[in-house]
Motif scaffolding. Sequence first.
Motif, PDB file in Angstrom:
ATOM      1  N   ALA A 124      33.210  13.390 -90.351  1.00 44.81           N
ATOM      2  CA  ALA A 124      34.357  12.406 -90.207  1.00 44.81           C
ATOM      3  C   ALA A 124      33.844  11.980 -91.921  1.00 44.81           C
ATOM      4  N   GLU A 125      32.540  12.181 -92.286  1.00 44.13           N
ATOM      5  CA  GLU A 125      32.688  11.424 -93.455  1.00 44.13           C
ATOM      6  C   GLU A 125      33.198  12.295 -94.772  1.00 44.13           C
ATOM      7  N   LEU A 126      33.609  13.442 -94.406  1.00 41.40           N
ATOM      8  CA  LEU A 126      34.279  14.338 -95.758  1.00 41.40           C
ATOM      9  C   LEU A 126      35.661  14.449 -95.101  1.00 41.40           C
ATOM     10  N   GLY A 127      35.444  13.810 -93.787  1.00 44.46           N
ATOM     11  CA  GLY A 127      37.330  13.902 -93.843  1.00 44.46           C
ATOM     12  C   GLY A 127      37.961  15.491 -93.180  1.00 44.46           C
ATOM     13  N   VAL A 128      36.875  15.870 -91.973  1.00 45.36           N
ATOM     14  CA  VAL A 128      37.443  17.276 -91.515  1.00 45.36           C
ATOM     15  C   VAL A 128      38.078  17.058 -90.400  1.00 45.36           C
ATOM     16  N   ARG A 129      39.416  17.773 -90.300  1.00 46.75           N
ATOM     17  CA  ARG A 129      39.783  16.781 -89.302  1.00 46.75           C
ATOM     18  C   ARG A 129      40.036  18.930 -87.760  1.00 46.75           C
ATOM     19  N   GLY A 130      39.622  20.310 -88.385  1.00 46.12           N
ATOM     20  CA  GLY A 130      40.185  21.066 -87.645  1.00 46.12           C
ATOM     21  C   GLY A 130      39.289  21.912 -88.303  1.00 46.12           C
ATOM     22  N   TRP A 131      38.921  22.889 -87.408  1.00 48.23           N
ATOM     23  CA  TRP A 131      37.988  23.714 -88.084  1.00 48.23           C
ATOM     24  C   TRP A 131      38.162  25.416 -87.409  1.00 48.23           C
ATOM     25  N   HIS A 132      38.271  26.211 -88.730  1.00 49.48           N
ATOM     26  CA  HIS A 132      38.030  27.754 -88.298  1.00 49.48           C
ATOM     27  C   HIS A 132      37.387  28.408 -88.526  1.00 49.48           C
TER      28      HIS A 132
END
Length: 122
Positions: free
Chosen positions: A96-104
């Motif tokens: 969340a701190e880095l702004g990640v919204r999805g993973w592959h």
Amino acid sequence: MIIGVGIDVAEIERFGAALERTPQLAERLFVGSELTLPSGERRGVASLAARFAAKEALAKALGAPGGLLWSDAEVWVEESGQPRLRVRGTVAARAAELGVRGWHVSLSHDAGVASAVVIAEG
């Protein structure tokens, strides 16, 4: 936008030896659902090594900060066979701190080596 990319490999025989030498290691590295197949059978060492590599790759995609808990990242597989990541706690906070919204995530094991690639997407 790609926030981070991580890749890792694990030697399957060495990883298996570590699990045998330290039986409680599996419980520190994995959540219960990662240790068993959908059939209820115990997951094989090559599959566990690939999941460990995915957790290492995930940490690298997040910039390898200290304080991440192994159990805060879970590799699960859709019915189609596609691997996915589920994050919570320390890992979710860093994402969340880095702004990640999805993973592959991609897992593989062959010739005695397990590997994983993780892409964090924002």
